[in-house]
Design a protein around this motif. Structure first.
Motif, PDB file in Angstrom:
ATOM      1  N   VAL A   1      48.776   5.356  40.548  1.00 30.48           N
ATOM      2  CA  VAL A   1      49.683   4.920  41.609  1.00 30.48           C
ATOM      3  C   VAL A   1      48.855   4.847  42.883  1.00 30.48           C
ATOM      4  CG1 VAL A   1      51.806   5.844  40.604  1.00 30.48           C
ATOM      5  CG2 VAL A   1      50.460   7.268  42.147  1.00 30.48           C
ATOM      6  N   ALA A   2      49.367   4.085  43.855  1.00 24.22           N
ATOM      7  CA  ALA A   2      48.623   3.925  45.090  1.00 24.22           C
ATOM      8  C   ALA A   2      49.575   3.828  46.269  1.00 24.22           C
ATOM      9  CB  ALA A   2      47.749   2.688  45.024  1.00 24.22           C
ATOM     10  N   LEU A   3      49.070   4.244  47.419  1.00 24.83           N
ATOM     11  CA  LEU A   3      49.794   4.176  48.680  1.00 24.83           C
ATOM     12  C   LEU A   3      48.842   3.569  49.704  1.00 24.83           C
ATOM     13  CD1 LEU A   3      52.598   5.162  49.749  1.00 24.83           C
ATOM     14  CD2 LEU A   3      51.430   7.223  50.534  1.00 24.83           C
ATOM     15  N   ASN A   4      49.258   2.476  50.328  1.00 26.71           N
ATOM     16  CA  ASN A   4      48.468   1.793  51.354  1.00 26.71           C
ATOM     17  C   ASN A   4      49.182   1.995  52.682  1.00 26.71           C
ATOM     18  OD1 ASN A   4      46.852   0.138  52.898  1.00 26.71           O
ATOM     19  ND2 ASN A   4      47.548  -1.761  51.960  1.00 26.71           N
ATOM     20  N   THR A   5      48.803   3.044  53.387  1.00 34.24           N
ATOM     21  CA  THR A   5      49.497   3.441  54.604  1.00 34.24           C
ATOM     22  C   THR A   5      48.933   2.706  55.817  1.00 34.24           C
ATOM     23  OG1 THR A   5      49.866   5.611  53.623  1.00 34.24           O
ATOM     24  CG2 THR A   5      50.209   5.429  55.992  1.00 34.24           C
ATOM     25  N   GLN A   6      49.832   2.156  56.595  1.00 36.20           N
ATOM     26  CA  GLN A   6      49.510   1.506  57.866  1.00 36.20           C
ATOM     27  C   GLN A   6      50.533   1.994  58.877  1.00 36.20           C
ATOM     28  OE1 GLN A   6      46.759  -0.386  58.121  1.00 36.20           O
ATOM     29  NE2 GLN A   6      46.406  -0.165  55.930  1.00 36.20           N
ATOM     30  N   GLY A   7      50.147   2.998  59.684  1.00 41.06           N
ATOM     31  CA  GLY A   7      51.092   3.565  60.648  1.00 41.06           C
ATOM     32  C   GLY A   7      52.252   4.220  59.930  1.00 41.06           C
ATOM     33  N   PRO A   8      53.504   3.929  60.352  1.00 42.29           N
ATOM     34  CA  PRO A   8      54.674   4.577  59.744  1.00 42.29           C
ATOM     35  C   PRO A   8      55.190   3.872  58.494  1.00 42.29           C
ATOM     36  CG  PRO A   8      55.372   3.283  61.615  1.00 42.29           C
ATOM     37  CD  PRO A   8      53.863   3.177  61.561  1.00 42.29           C
ATOM     38  N   GLN A   9      54.425   2.907  57.973  1.00 39.98           N
ATOM     39  CA  GLN A   9      54.830   2.177  56.780  1.00 39.98           C
ATOM     40  C   GLN A   9      53.723   2.220  55.742  1.00 39.98           C
ATOM     41  OE1 GLN A   9      56.938  -1.581  57.346  1.00 39.98           O
ATOM     42  NE2 GLN A   9      56.488  -1.420  59.541  1.00 39.98           N
ATOM     43  N   ALA A  10      54.094   1.963  54.501  1.00 39.33           N
ATOM     44  CA  ALA A  10      53.084   1.922  53.440  1.00 39.33           C
ATOM     45  C   ALA A  10      53.552   1.016  52.316  1.00 39.33           C
ATOM     46  CB  ALA A  10      52.806   3.320  52.896  1.00 39.33           C
ATOM     47  N   GLU A  11      52.569   0.410  51.670  1.00 41.05           N
ATOM     48  CA  GLU A  11      52.811  -0.357  50.459  1.00 41.05           C
ATOM     49  C   GLU A  11      52.555   0.560  49.271  1.00 41.05           C
ATOM     50  OE1 GLU A  11      51.390  -4.540  48.324  1.00 41.05           O
ATOM     51  OE2 GLU A  11      50.467  -3.909  50.209  1.00 41.05           O
ATOM     52  N   VAL A  12      53.340   0.418  48.224  1.00 38.32           N
ATOM     53  CA  VAL A  12      53.150   1.225  47.015  1.00 38.32           C
ATOM     54  C   VAL A  12      52.744   0.324  45.866  1.00 38.32           C
ATOM     55  CG1 VAL A  12      54.819   2.985  47.721  1.00 38.32           C
ATOM     56  CG2 VAL A  12      55.582   1.074  46.300  1.00 38.32           C
ATOM     57  N   GLY A  13      52.046   0.913  44.902  1.00 38.88           N
ATOM     58  CA  GLY A  13      51.674   0.208  43.691  1.00 38.88           C
ATOM     59  C   GLY A  13      51.617   1.174  42.528  1.00 38.88           C
ATOM     60  N   VAL A  14      51.817   0.652  41.336  1.00 37.65           N
ATOM     61  CA  VAL A  14      51.750   1.479  40.133  1.00 37.65           C
ATOM     62  C   VAL A  14      51.202   0.630  38.992  1.00 37.65           C
ATOM     63  CG1 VAL A  14      54.178   1.008  39.524  1.00 37.65           C
ATOM     64  CG2 VAL A  14      53.043   3.038  38.602  1.00 37.65           C
ATOM     65  N   THR A  15      50.315   1.222  38.215  1.00 35.81           N
ATOM     66  CA  THR A  15      49.734   0.567  37.047  1.00 35.81           C
ATOM     67  C   THR A  15      49.641   1.591  35.925  1.00 35.81           C
ATOM     68  OG1 THR A  15      48.371  -0.842  38.468  1.00 35.81           O
ATOM     69  CG2 THR A  15      47.721  -0.664  36.154  1.00 35.81           C
ATOM     70  N   LEU A  16      50.143   1.242  34.755  1.00 37.34           N
ATOM     71  CA  LEU A  16      50.023   2.125  33.596  1.00 37.34           C
ATOM     72  C   LEU A  16      49.332   1.387  32.456  1.00 37.34           C
ATOM     73  CD1 LEU A  16      53.441   4.005  33.274  1.00 37.34           C
ATOM     74  CD2 LEU A  16      51.340   4.765  34.385  1.00 37.34           C
ATOM     75  N   ALA A  17      48.536   2.124  31.710  1.00 37.90           N
ATOM     76  CA  ALA A  17      47.956   1.593  30.479  1.00 37.90           C
ATOM     77  C   ALA A  17      49.095   1.202  29.542  1.00 37.90           C
ATOM     78  CB  ALA A  17      47.044   2.629  29.832  1.00 37.90           C
ATOM     79  N   ARG A  18      48.871   0.200  28.735  1.00 36.83           N
ATOM     80  CA  ARG A  18      49.935  -0.311  27.866  1.00 36.83           C
ATOM     81  C   ARG A  18      50.571   0.763  26.980  1.00 36.83           C
ATOM     82  NH1 ARG A  18      49.210  -5.662  24.352  1.00 36.83           N
ATOM     83  NH2 ARG A  18      47.206  -5.517  25.389  1.00 36.83           N
ATOM     84  N   PRO A  19      49.804   1.686  26.349  1.00 36.42           N
ATOM     85  CA  PRO A  19      50.457   2.694  25.505  1.00 36.42           C
ATOM     86  C   PRO A  19      51.397   3.638  26.270  1.00 36.42           C
ATOM     87  CG  PRO A  19      48.117   2.569  25.002  1.00 36.42           C
ATOM     88  CD  PRO A  19      48.344   1.738  26.227  1.00 36.42           C
ATOM     89  N   ALA A  20      51.232   3.736  27.586  1.00 35.12           N
ATOM     90  CA  ALA A  20      52.072   4.632  28.390  1.00 35.12           C
ATOM     91  C   ALA A  20      53.320   3.937  28.931  1.00 35.12           C
ATOM     92  CB  ALA A  20      51.251   5.196  29.551  1.00 35.12           C
ATOM     93  N   GLN A  21      53.406   2.633  28.770  1.00 44.70           N
ATOM     94  CA  GLN A  21      54.541   1.889  29.308  1.00 44.70           C
ATOM     95  C   GLN A  21      55.791   2.087  28.455  1.00 44.70           C
ATOM     96  OE1 GLN A  21      53.268  -2.192  29.888  1.00 44.70           O
ATOM     97  NE2 GLN A  21      51.555  -1.563  31.182  1.00 44.70           N
ATOM     98  N   GLY A  22      56.937   1.960  29.105  1.00 45.50           N
ATOM     99  CA  GLY A  22      58.211   2.028  28.400  1.00 45.50           C
ATOM    100  C   GLY A  22      58.689   3.428  28.079  1.00 45.50           C
ATOM    101  N   GLN A  23      58.091   4.440  28.698  1.00 47.64           N
ATOM    102  CA  GLN A  23      58.473   5.834  28.431  1.00 47.64           C
ATOM    103  C   GLN A  23      58.973   6.563  29.671  1.00 47.64           C
ATOM    104  OE1 GLN A  23      55.582   7.840  25.756  1.00 47.64           O
ATOM    105  NE2 GLN A  23      54.494   5.871  25.809  1.00 47.64           N
ATOM    106  N   GLY A  24      59.193   5.825  30.753  1.00 50.31           N
ATOM    107  CA  GLY A  24      59.697   6.423  31.984  1.00 50.31           C
ATOM    108  C   GLY A  24      58.629   7.024  32.877  1.00 50.31           C
ATOM    109  N   TYR A  25      57.368   6.925  32.493  1.00 45.95           N
ATOM    110  CA  TYR A  25      56.303   7.517  33.308  1.00 45.95           C
ATOM    111  C   TYR A  25      56.151   6.810  34.655  1.00 45.95           C
ATOM    112  CZ  TYR A  25      54.739   9.792  28.968  1.00 45.95           C
ATOM    113  OH  TYR A  25      54.662  10.525  27.809  1.00 45.95           O
ATOM    114  N   ALA A  26      56.248   5.478  34.678  1.00 53.87           N
ATOM    115  CA  ALA A  26      56.104   4.744  35.936  1.00 53.87           C
ATOM    116  C   ALA A  26      57.211   5.142  36.903  1.00 53.87           C
ATOM    117  CB  ALA A  26      56.101   3.242  35.690  1.00 53.87           C
ATOM    118  N   HIS A  27      58.436   5.249  36.400  1.00 53.55           N
ATOM    119  CA  HIS A  27      59.560   5.663  37.250  1.00 53.55           C
ATOM    120  C   HIS A  27      59.325   7.064  37.806  1.00 53.55           C
ATOM    121  CE1 HIS A  27      63.581   7.202  38.223  1.00 53.55           C
ATOM    122  NE2 HIS A  27      63.806   5.958  38.600  1.00 53.55           N
TER     123      HIS A  27
END
Length: 178
Positions: A76-102
């Motif tokens: 996961v990632a956080l791109n902070t700029q002042g009081p705001q930030a962009e978020v990102g998430v990437t999971l390997a394919r075997p980890a997808q669909g199991q609620g880990y990203a959420h």
């Protein structure tokens, strides 16, 4: 260095030992399809993800998403700029669909609004990535708009869907795991 914990996961700084796995999932065509990193990913191109920079520092800060037992699932990632930030998430394919990203994104949002006192979070995605659009909505983000054919990505003009979440919205009830 900040490590966040959930019932199943730890979000910790990436280490050099994580990089071969990061290269592997970032080169997976299904994982990379809607992501902005250059391909192919190499040990050299992902080395900058290893950092002791605290979450909330200006710019992109990555965290490994691992099971409590230590297996790397993604990042996961956080791109902070002042009081705001962009978020990102990437999971390997075997980890997808199991609620880990959420679970991981929920922990990151909770930290961003609770500990970092950020005002607003946002995410920018390719709208064809319907699984991430649904994830953002489940976490509490709202679709704010889509710019049509607004950036050149992997050989084609691509739309950009923007999602946002205010701290006040999170406090009013967006903070529950769903």
């Amino acid at each position: 260095m900040t490590t966040l914990h959930t019932p199943r996961l730890a979000l910790r700084p990436l280490t050099p030992d994580d990089l071969p796995a990061v290269v592997a999932y970032r080169n997976d065509p299904e994982v990379a399809r809607y992501q902005g990193w250059p391909l192919p990913a190499t040990l050299e191109t992902v080395a900058g993800l290893v950092s002791a920079t605290p979450l909330g520092s200006p710019g992109w800060v990555q965290r490994a998403v691992t099971l409590r037992e230590g297996d790397l699932l993604g990042d996961v990632a956080l791109n902070t700029q002042g009081p705001q930030a962009e978020v990102g998430v990437t999971l390997a394919r075997p980890a997808q669909g199991q609620g880990y990203a959420h679970e991981a994104l929920h922990a990151l949002v909770t930290y961003a609004f609770g500990d970092l006192y950020l005002h607003r979070l946002h995410a920018s995605i390719d709208p064809r990535n319907v699984r991430v659009a649904a994830l953002l909505t489940r976490v509490g983000f709202r679709h704010e708009g889509t710019s049509l054919q607004s950036y050149w990505h992997r050989g084609e003009w691509t739309d950009d869907a923007r999602y946002g979440l205010l701290a006040s919205e999170w406090t009013r009830g967006g903070s529950g795991l769903k």
